[in-house]
Design a protein around this motif. Sequence first.
Motif, mmCIF file in Angstrom:
data_model
loop_
_atom_site.group_PDB
_atom_site.id
_atom_site.type_symbol
_atom_site.label_atom_id
_atom_site.label_comp_id
_atom_site.label_asym_id
_atom_site.label_seq_id
_atom_site.Cartn_x
_atom_site.Cartn_y
_atom_site.Cartn_z
ATOM 1 N N ALA A 170 -52.909 -102.318 -61.990
ATOM 2 C CA ALA A 170 -53.881 -103.248 -61.427
ATOM 3 C C ALA A 170 -53.196 -104.601 -61.420
ATOM 4 O O ALA A 170 -52.851 -105.141 -62.454
ATOM 5 C CB ALA A 170 -55.144 -103.290 -62.279
ATOM 6 N N THR A 171 -52.948 -105.140 -60.244
ATOM 7 C CA THR A 171 -52.123 -106.326 -60.125
ATOM 8 C C THR A 171 -52.909 -107.610 -60.090
ATOM 9 O O THR A 171 -52.384 -108.661 -60.414
ATOM 10 C CB THR A 171 -51.274 -106.245 -58.847
ATOM 11 N N VAL A 172 -54.163 -107.583 -59.681
ATOM 12 C CA VAL A 172 -54.956 -108.805 -59.601
ATOM 13 C C VAL A 172 -56.352 -108.541 -60.144
ATOM 14 O O VAL A 172 -57.042 -107.663 -59.651
ATOM 15 C CB VAL A 172 -55.072 -109.312 -58.150
ATOM 16 N N THR A 173 -56.752 -109.243 -61.177
ATOM 17 C CA THR A 173 -58.097 -109.117 -61.714
ATOM 18 C C THR A 173 -58.748 -110.487 -61.769
ATOM 19 O O THR A 173 -58.084 -111.512 -61.677
ATOM 20 C CB THR A 173 -58.090 -108.490 -63.117
ATOM 21 N N GLN A 174 -60.077 -110.519 -61.946
ATOM 22 C CA GLN A 174 -60.796 -111.773 -61.807
ATOM 23 C C GLN A 174 -60.438 -112.800 -62.860
ATOM 24 O O GLN A 174 -60.534 -113.994 -62.611
ATOM 25 C CB GLN A 174 -62.315 -111.507 -61.839
ATOM 26 N N GLY A 175 -60.046 -112.376 -64.081
ATOM 27 C CA GLY A 175 -59.676 -113.359 -65.086
ATOM 28 C C GLY A 175 -58.501 -114.197 -64.652
ATOM 29 O O GLY A 175 -58.426 -115.390 -64.922
ATOM 30 N N LEU A 234 -58.723 -106.754 -58.775
ATOM 31 C CA LEU A 234 -58.593 -107.355 -57.458
ATOM 32 C C LEU A 234 -57.316 -106.918 -56.757
ATOM 33 O O LEU A 234 -57.212 -106.985 -55.539
ATOM 34 C CB LEU A 234 -58.615 -108.881 -57.578
ATOM 35 N N ALA A 235 -56.323 -106.515 -57.528
ATOM 36 C CA ALA A 235 -55.072 -106.028 -56.945
ATOM 37 C C ALA A 235 -54.441 -105.044 -57.909
ATOM 38 O O ALA A 235 -54.471 -105.255 -59.134
ATOM 39 C CB ALA A 235 -54.113 -107.180 -56.651
ATOM 40 N N HIS A 236 -53.871 -103.986 -57.367
ATOM 41 C CA HIS A 236 -53.234 -102.968 -58.211
ATOM 42 C C HIS A 236 -51.942 -102.515 -57.566
ATOM 43 O O HIS A 236 -51.889 -102.269 -56.371
ATOM 44 C CB HIS A 236 -54.168 -101.770 -58.410
ATOM 45 N N TYR A 237 -50.900 -102.461 -58.375
ATOM 46 C CA TYR A 237 -49.567 -102.173 -57.843
ATOM 47 C C TYR A 237 -48.953 -101.010 -58.616
ATOM 48 O O TYR A 237 -48.459 -101.190 -59.729
ATOM 49 C CB TYR A 237 -48.699 -103.420 -57.972
ATOM 50 N N VAL A 238 -49.009 -99.831 -58.075
ATOM 51 C CA VAL A 238 -48.382 -98.620 -58.601
ATOM 52 C C VAL A 238 -48.864 -98.262 -60.005
ATOM 53 O O VAL A 238 -49.580 -97.316 -60.194
ATOM 54 C CB VAL A 238 -46.850 -98.719 -58.598
ATOM 55 N N TYR A 263 -58.332 -113.537 -52.860
ATOM 56 C CA TYR A 263 -58.050 -114.409 -53.998
ATOM 57 C C TYR A 263 -56.855 -115.258 -53.593
ATOM 58 O O TYR A 263 -56.150 -114.957 -52.634
ATOM 59 C CB TYR A 263 -57.746 -113.604 -55.278
ATOM 60 N N ASN A 264 -56.630 -116.341 -54.302
ATOM 61 C CA ASN A 264 -55.562 -117.268 -53.950
ATOM 62 C C ASN A 264 -54.234 -116.752 -54.501
ATOM 63 O O ASN A 264 -53.979 -116.818 -55.706
ATOM 64 C CB ASN A 264 -55.882 -118.660 -54.516
ATOM 65 N N TYR A 265 -53.377 -116.237 -53.635
ATOM 66 C CA TYR A 265 -52.105 -115.651 -54.065
ATOM 67 C C TYR A 265 -51.242 -116.674 -54.801
ATOM 68 O O TYR A 265 -50.558 -116.338 -55.777
ATOM 69 C CB TYR A 265 -51.339 -115.115 -52.856
#
Length: 889
Positions: free
Chosen positions: A764-769, A734-738, A331-333
Amino acid sequence: MNIQSRSSPLPKWLFGIAIVWISVNFLLVISLQEHLSRLIEPNLPHNDHDSGGADADESDVKSSSTSAFDSSPKHFSFDRKIAEDALQKYGRDAIFQPLRAYLEKPLNDTVPGTIDKGNLMDKKPKSEVGRPPKWYVPLPLREGTPDELRVYEYGHKLRSCNDMPAKLPIDRGLGNHIAPNVNNKKTFSKDLDRWEEAKEGSPVMADPFLPWIHDMFPDSTGSVIHLIAQNKRRCNSGKVHWEDIHALEPQVTIMQPVSVKRIDENTAQKLAPELWSDGTSKDPRYRLAPHEEADADGMFTRFICRFKVIDYSKSPPALVTVGETLSTYPYNYEFVNYRKEIGDLSMLTPKGKDNAMFWQAQQRFDCPTPDNDDLRSMIASGEGVLSDGTPSVYLDFIPIRTAPRYGKRMSYFTPDMAGETIQFPTDTFGWGDLAETNVVHVNGSRNKSNPSEKHPPRLMKNGFNARLFWGDSHVIPRVEASGRWQNLPICKPPAAEITDKALVEGQKPAEKKKHKLAACLWASASFTTRGNAQAVSDTTLRLIEWIEFHLLVGFDHIYVYDNTGAHTDEASLESTLFPRFLETEVTRIDWPCRVCNNNIPAHENTGERSSQYAAENSCRARYGPSTEWIASFDTDEYLVPMGDYNSMREVVDDATKDGTQILTFRSTRAIPIHTYMEPFHDHKDCGTETDPTCLSVKPGHLFSEVYNCEFVQPPKPSWSERAKKQLYRSDYVLAHYVHYATVTQGLKQLYRSDYVLAHYVHYATVTQGLVETLEEAKKSNHPWGMHFRESHEADRITDESHQAIMMHTKTTVPEYTTEWKKRCELGFKPPHGQDCRVGFPWPSNNDRGSDRAIPSGQGYNCFTNEKMTTHWLPKLRDAMKKRKSRVEN
């Protein structure tokens, strides 16, 4: 008419033609041989030891190359039998290609002495953050040569796919660290040698454009290679480490996409004749180009991916290049950063206190595999990994180097992402004028347009001005003259029964997933807690019980990332796990890299636990595609089905029906019950043998039994969300942080387990929405705004009485119970830090009766989970007994 055959002399004119034909073919053969010789990869650049470099030993395998710029790269075929025969004939050392790091000098992109560090004494990450340095524009060319690169080889550590990912050059390894990970005051700017670190540990400090790779593997189709990395810039924070943090800015830069256009060698020489070239290569060249000029696959990239294979048909086997691709992101950071907050937000600041942006801790870069005949199928099947673990495919990973972009005003998007004009509600940092006042124009021709090209106007009306910062003729150096990772081994894909192709073709993922429910564990046979406050050595017993319990409540598989090697070389969790558990139940991944910063959160140098977070990132990326629901937990955290639920599988099934994508579990720390404890004196704070003042847990009891006592009854208070954990659909996050899902599928509401793109231990740090663009929202008839917030329908806190609860059984060491008789006495008001840490359960969980204390005066203070006591503990004991019997027999 009869036709008769007769011999006659060859006419002179025909003889002459034959001579010419033979001569022409002879010259063509000679020309072809010369061409092939030019395609052979050049020898490794020699580096004198005085310059800090390390001589890289040459392999016996011949190296050659084919043109990856050609639309039809050299045909690749693979025969396992021929490969194994070659291995037997020539041996591993003649085939295996050692991993190397080529280190390049820093960019000459900023005006020295123009950076404002900000207020390093202020601990708030967004306060007084300073001002970036002034940039030379357009970006100066990188005019280095292959001989100027420092080369470090790691073939003595990583010798085959059997060593992956454990022996990637992440750190120096147990017993060889030169700086502590607690209260560390040593820096590379003053005390440490970055070149020695590159040789013995990781090269990232010496060349921070190289990703700090912790894991890499192909997907199940062989069409993509995933590289799992951590942002090393986040290892330290604070004024002591500012010079190192500043030097590591490229660790954030590589998370910001660039756009490139392929060009041929002749065009490259015309645009940038200063750059090194051998003048013969037909490999593609690249130049930085605005979006409207970039290649379709070069719109949002950052690395060149060069694929090489061992050609076993040659004698001896030869290393050949079979194609180059451009990297992609999951995904685009930068887009995620743009949508994370209403106000301004920068992916990095000069001050360097960027730890609040925890979604930037984990990194993943993907390399598309060239579609070259047998290449993808050979990678997908794992056939290219020979019987002794020798890989047949290698990857060179070459970063495209540019200056970092600061703040949302330098965001680099296309109009479909956020509109023709990017919104900037506030200018928090006062950087709105960077493109006007922070640039220094360089004299010369670099900013002149190529007369053969007509440049259309930029599509974006604001944001990052690629033409200003890069110019029209910034050609990227040849791979041979670029810093890079070379010979990253491409090994077998994770075992999975699902393919991305099946999802694309519309098949129901639920029918393809190997598992419904899986868990990731980062564990060690022994370790020290944050700040080295206490040593913990009960992990193996905890691990056995934890796995047994979660298999009992419906988890299909447990992935254990074994961090024991970071603490001792005398043990691992291998013998603890096997043969006790079956390989269909548990997978062990050797993960010996050390936590780069183990300070407590309140420390001035907060840092972060890199090894743990990278393990979670790896587990989600490796095994998420093969499971519907996934989570990362510690061995002291138990998920307990409650109410009418007798399995966590039932819980997630109902959650799926309700449209829930993330189940959130609040966390409060349980305490050990007094009746399971005995007197303890073997600590300086615990009295004497005749008068012990502490308690320790009696042997022979289950942890879930001893710690079945909570200070509060369900529902747990809102403050307990700070340490929450999450069970989520792996298609959604898409991303998860602790503790948090930081990037999710959001409004797309995909009912597949790839919703979470990244996960960071608790969040969860990055999701599709979050990554949904404006154009995608329009097509789906979704509302869209600059700032994204996760839907409450997608992320739900569990009903702790009727659905599921998390029991946090963190070890209470004996010294924490000192003077327990006094501290636990009814009515005692303890000073700060001297609370009662021993549990006295309320009779029948009733705290409203007249009975308030046990006969010796200690007050009731906690509540037990009755379903755990009456239902799950008997089942757990029985399951553990049966498994022990099976193993013994």
